[in-house]
Scaffold this active site. Structure first.
Site, short mmCIF file in Angstrom:
data_model
loop_
_atom_site.label_atom_id
_atom_site.label_comp_id
_atom_site.label_asym_id
_atom_site.label_seq_id
_atom_site.Cartn_x
_atom_site.Cartn_y
_atom_site.Cartn_z
N PRO A 187 0.79 -1.22 0.00
CA PRO A 187 0.00 0.00 0.00
C PRO A 187 0.83 1.28 0.00
CG PRO A 187 -0.07 -1.06 2.14
CD PRO A 187 0.58 -2.02 1.21
N ASN A 188 0.37 2.24 -0.75
CA ASN A 188 0.95 3.59 -0.83
C ASN A 188 2.25 3.66 -1.61
OD1 ASN A 188 -1.03 5.07 0.79
ND2 ASN A 188 -0.31 3.79 2.48
N ARG A 221 5.57 12.07 -2.78
CA ARG A 221 5.19 12.53 -1.45
C ARG A 221 6.22 12.09 -0.40
NH1 ARG A 221 0.63 15.93 -0.87
NH2 ARG A 221 -0.18 15.98 -2.99
N TYR A 267 11.12 8.76 1.90
CA TYR A 267 11.15 7.70 0.88
C TYR A 267 11.95 8.05 -0.37
CZ TYR A 267 7.32 5.97 3.78
OH TYR A 267 6.56 5.53 4.82
N ASN A 281 7.94 -5.80 -0.75
CA ASN A 281 7.90 -4.58 0.05
C ASN A 281 6.46 -4.44 0.51
OD1 ASN A 281 7.84 -2.10 1.19
ND2 ASN A 281 8.98 -1.05 -0.42
N ALA A 310 3.06 -0.80 4.84
CA ALA A 310 2.31 -0.78 6.10
C ALA A 310 1.84 -2.16 6.54
CB ALA A 310 1.11 0.15 5.95
N HIS A 344 3.52 -4.68 9.26
CA HIS A 344 3.39 -4.61 10.71
C HIS A 344 2.03 -5.10 11.21
CE1 HIS A 344 6.84 -2.25 9.87
NE2 HIS A 344 6.13 -1.35 9.23
N ASP A 354 0.85 -15.79 6.34
CA ASP A 354 0.33 -17.11 6.04
C ASP A 354 0.44 -17.41 4.55
OD1 ASP A 354 -0.18 -17.37 8.69
OD2 ASP A 354 -2.36 -17.41 8.53
N GLU A 400 12.15 -9.82 2.36
CA GLU A 400 11.41 -8.62 2.80
C GLU A 400 12.29 -7.40 2.57
OE1 GLU A 400 10.12 -8.78 6.90
OE2 GLU A 400 10.04 -6.60 7.04
N HIS A 460 12.51 -2.89 2.55
CA HIS A 460 11.94 -1.58 2.88
C HIS A 460 12.83 -0.48 2.32
CE1 HIS A 460 9.00 -3.38 5.49
NE2 HIS A 460 9.96 -4.13 5.98
N LEU A 461 12.22 0.59 1.89
CA LEU A 461 12.97 1.75 1.42
C LEU A 461 13.65 2.44 2.59
CD1 LEU A 461 10.08 2.95 -0.82
CD2 LEU A 461 12.38 2.49 -1.73
N SER A 462 12.87 2.70 3.64
CA SER A 462 13.41 3.40 4.81
C SER A 462 13.92 2.39 5.83
CB SER A 462 12.31 4.26 5.44
OG SER A 462 11.28 3.42 5.95
N ARG A 481 12.33 4.42 12.89
CA ARG A 481 11.06 5.17 12.84
C ARG A 481 10.16 4.84 14.04
NH1 ARG A 481 8.71 4.62 7.02
NH2 ARG A 481 7.44 6.39 7.77
N ARG A 509 6.60 0.34 13.86
CA ARG A 509 7.23 -0.16 12.64
C ARG A 509 8.42 -1.08 12.94
NH1 ARG A 509 4.74 3.06 8.54
NH2 ARG A 509 4.44 5.16 9.30
#
Lengths: 142, 142, 142, 142, 142, 142, 142, 142, 142, 142, 142, 142
Positions: free
Chosen positions: D9-10, D17, D22, D73, D76, D79, D86, D97, D99-101, D106, D110
């Site tokens: 998501p996002n 943004r 990011y 990735n 959200a 978490h 599953d 897995e 992540h960008l950040s 954070r 997270r």
């Protein structure tokens, strides 16, 4: 230069009760010592005590503009009062948190201070000498 | 009369890095200030630093019988070292915990001190002045 | 351009013990691979190991000004050392945290890293390849 | 050989943004980079994004038998989603897995990844380079 | 047959300080008792002490192949050291955790042992007799 | 009389993956068994599956007035979805929570069910038989 | 084939007290229903109740070798008894945990079952029908 | 000026179910009231509802640049969705969190809002009036 | 001199069940070993077992004045019984807590002992040898 | 119709201090706005402030029978005062909790409101507009 | 009118052990005092003690219909027994919880009472006088 | 002999509000009952109430030397006031904590009393009879 010493709940009982924790010096004797120290340094001091959280809040607010530093022994309110914390932030007077006893060596609930994060520093565990040390620190802060 | 100042991990970097937290004074400059103060009071001081937890343990042990007071800035080990705590208990030298920064205003994990309960008192948040205040306190303790 | 690879406690045992968790490659073999990679990219590398928390602290401090990036496999100290965290902050060298195993799939106490918040990024779970991936990342960081 | 890149998501907002967290690269630009990389290595890749947890679940399921590795990735949902976890277990496709950040630097919520324990490894904090590093890792995994 | 006795931080102070917790026997006296016991049983023993976590890690590693059993009084590091735990796992030498005092009857933070889960067994609370009991146990383990 | 069987995320994978946890029966085979049972009892059943939390929410809402009971295997959403819980409360259809595996014997995060408090009862751990038991229970509920 | 039904503390009060939680059926009536069911299926059953944790432990032990399955309504001991859990593990008889009420919808301390992780499955919330459902499940288990 | 009203899961059931918590007004009636209010103020409004977390994420994203303010009743997702939170941060549209019921007076898990920290303000507990109050607030925000 | 060995719930099953955790020696065999040991030392021993918490409480009380030491394997009640703890305090007989398995290496709920704080010491993890070690310790205690 | 606005500790400092959190409007200006609003609606209002928890308690009690609604900005006491909560329950006057800042976006200890569960609703984060919104809400409540 | 006094584990040791906590009065002496008091008031009393949780459960059940009030000193079971709590609820006899010592001033685990929420009231800390006070209270309750 | 009864916040509302929790007797009526009782026993009593924490602190201090016992219904401050606790310790007057309602059966936050550990005993749940019982207890204490 002016420094305000504020004393919280039950500190009016100092020297009369539980000397094994708080020592035998009374609050008046501490005040006298601080006033002597202040005189010798040419600093003005005020020295107040209250059992009322709200009165302490008001006095902290009044320190703004009238005092250059605040030395605060919030006693029991140290661990429960968000109102004192907000008053310190609102007043903006540089504040030093002090304690007679070493709170870290006492009950669990005395380990957390709600006001320390908005103070400049903390001095704890030196009995009445905590006041003189804070006086020295306050002079240098300002 | 002899006082030992012990400094923990990363304090050798003092003054060179993260001045917004720890200030610009180096550990040598603090040592110089304390030595001057000590001389004026006729007190002997030692001033050591180590990054090794175990070496600090050994030095605390060695303070027993050789020093009248110990001023300890355990830095990061404050929050993680049971070994330092046990060393203080074992040595029995009256100990004052100090910090340059106000640890209560920083990350959550810096709020708990494992060594404070076995120290006489705590002084935190006054930058290099924390050392001078502790010097004054140490003299009166003994 | 210079990159420092630091290896924490027990990594000197690599390849000899618990291969089901850490694989069969020794630390020397990993070092050799990284040195070959570095040579091919015209990058200088150093590759050190210590079981002593305080020695790792000192080496991280020494990276300041001498290395452009730090790749840190802090092993067990990842989860317990505030001293390493403070050293990374003090040194200011861009740091990458790596692990051979996927720590998130192991015991609860390995899920929290005290140093990750002051690192640029984390690479975990790829065995000895974690080192090569970090090498690539380190080059791009700087 | 085929690798699936799944984005949660996002991530469709990437580059437009909150660039301070990011970065300024868009998801399409990352896709282009990965496709170039893949081509040069003779590897087939797919690159999908969805804001719907359930759609990501379905796509992870579909990776079984159709892809040799999955780079995820989950943003959200990392978490909060037991369903993704599953799905990864059910599909059995080796999963990385990313992540960008640097999520460990954070907010507290997270710091816990529900999916990491069923992934092979984790790469976080390198911005769009997290994708290229994962591509390299994925090739070696399979 | 060879058994290694390892002693952690502050145990060098044994018998001199805090006898109400740790008794009046010194570490040398305990060593002498164990050496006598060992001789009578035809077992070889070594008996080392260090205040340094990393040195203990190294010694545990060196037990691998050189000793048949390890008796470890990790003292303060019992509660804080993942590095010792990993060293025990890596070395693979059968290990017995011992304590002079009954740690379960002391401060909360002494109730958790990070190393117990990778030891064969635990003996605590019998003063210097904890060492002899562990010696008996070690012989039977191997 | 009509009973709705709703199946959550990843149950479409049943019988193909992780048979050591979920068995080898597919969801279609379970559906067939339930339809046979229903026929023999003269009860109408529907049997749906979705990976989308929101679609399950909608279907639970639609059960209101159209079904006399709801048998819900919410799978992963059992532990994370307040939305499903609210849908059950809003629909008011008597609901039975079921699981193939004994969730209490699995990971900690599977021990808490957000939906159980608004269901009539829970049946877990009997593999595909959990569905037949729930069918029997559902008939008696209404 | 033989199935043992064990009933824990206060279940002898069933049907006489707190019918809004536990219904109006007495334990004897439930026993009668189960005995009828068992007869029709050619299964032997025993049906015991005790308020004593230790007696329940003994009876669970005695199920080993004498019964093919155990249906256990441990009532209050569900949430506090490690002894029952250990008895189930020791006996090895396949065990089904049942409850009359939906424990997940009651007080927080009833949400944790110490015995569920060593049972095959759980049935809760169907009043006296929980017993019949467990009877059906027990037959299929064995 | 344009304001978007977004409604989360189960709000389509409003007025038909659980009136003791949510009142008897339907979502359409609330929409009508808001549209009347908007017209009288010369403000444009949109009013959408979805049970799908991912669809809500997408709509929040689409508010960027198209709406001046967002009024969000995230219902159950308030307490579980990091994805909605990230969407609000990514979109950057000033957002007001609203609830029909006073969530602080309900179950513990409804006391924590994951989205409140990225909203401008919160209005809860006034039934359908929460929407009108948020409309007034939204106009003044922008 | 007299020593009482008390054994808690399920220890009557010893040697017959779960030998991978508790070994293959029966409680009678352990008793025989201890009786032989006792005879050789001229010490009187009693050796009892009960599944009933309250009976163990009574026996601990009866140890007062009748036995010089108590060796207690409280098994499951170790983790749940305040009553045993209070009985040990009330009786005043020096008590040694023992376990066959290394409880620290098992489930989380076995890590806390409610009785350890009122015992002299703890011996765990040595199988039936835990009894002989405790016998040796008991002799020296008294 | 009469509405009482009560303001807690430090709100007398409003507009003079910390404008980045609380804005630049003073409490008198807010009072003036509310009085204008009230006049235009034909509603009577009172507007009081106190730093004393006990005085606020008394005023809340006095609202019973004298006011139709209470708008309460309890400031710091929101998070610490059970006394205010009990006063609201005792008085029975419909109460609205308000805050100038969005407390959910501030320190952890400001996320819990002890009084919200006994209020009708909460409005937070709209600066001085929180008062006008609460005025509107109060009129409709009664 | 009939009142039942029930006494839990270890109370049979009263007066003989740990007088600094529980005083020097025996349970028989307390019983005698209560019987005298009862006689003078024309009230019938029974006075029982058991170390067995299950026996206490049975006795509480038997109070139903036979006694007008129950005075319960559950001792150690106060903090661990859900079974006693359920028995009190099932019996429905008005119950008063009593303690000799002030449990709130003792160990943390004695601060929680599992039975208090189903009792009418609690009297603790007055030694044997707790029984007489409860007698007075019991008479007024009924 | 003199006994002081102190009543905390909101107790002045007694009998007028929330009779289902606190009963219908007013504080004056309780005072009258206690004065009658006191007269009949030849004991002097005072009976004060305040909503101000600080005033209660002052009154507790003043009890030192002037009263033989203190009966304190601290109401809401029971759960939040360290200042009252410190006042009780400082004054040294034997103190009994009382409550009208059974606080253990109410909200979670009422289960913890900050003052109980420094009181002699606690009486809770008997409505206005709690005062008479405390009167009896106070007489015997002194």
């Amino acid at each position: 230069m002016k420094i305000l010493f504020l004393n919280g709940p039950n500190l009016n009982m100092l020297g009369q009760r539980e000397p094994e924790i708080y020592g035998r010096t009374t609050l008046s004797e501490i005040e006298a010592t601080i006033r002597r120290l202040a005189k010798s340094r040419g600093v003005e001091v005020d020295f107040w005590q209250s059992n009322l959280e709200g009165e302490l809040v008001t006095w902290i607010q009044e320190s703004a503009g009238n005092f250059d530093a605040l030395v605060l022994n919030a006693a029991a309110y140290t661990h429960t009062s968000v109102a004192l914390r907000d008053a310190i932030s609102a007043a903006g007077t540089p504040t030093i948190e002090i304690h007679l006893s070493n709170t870290a060596a006492r009950e669990e609930f005395r380990h957390r201070s709600l006001i320390a994060p908005v103070c400049r520093g903390v001095i704890a565990g030196f009995g009445s000498m905590s006041y003189s040390l804070a006086f020295e620190a306050a002079i240098s802060l300002t």
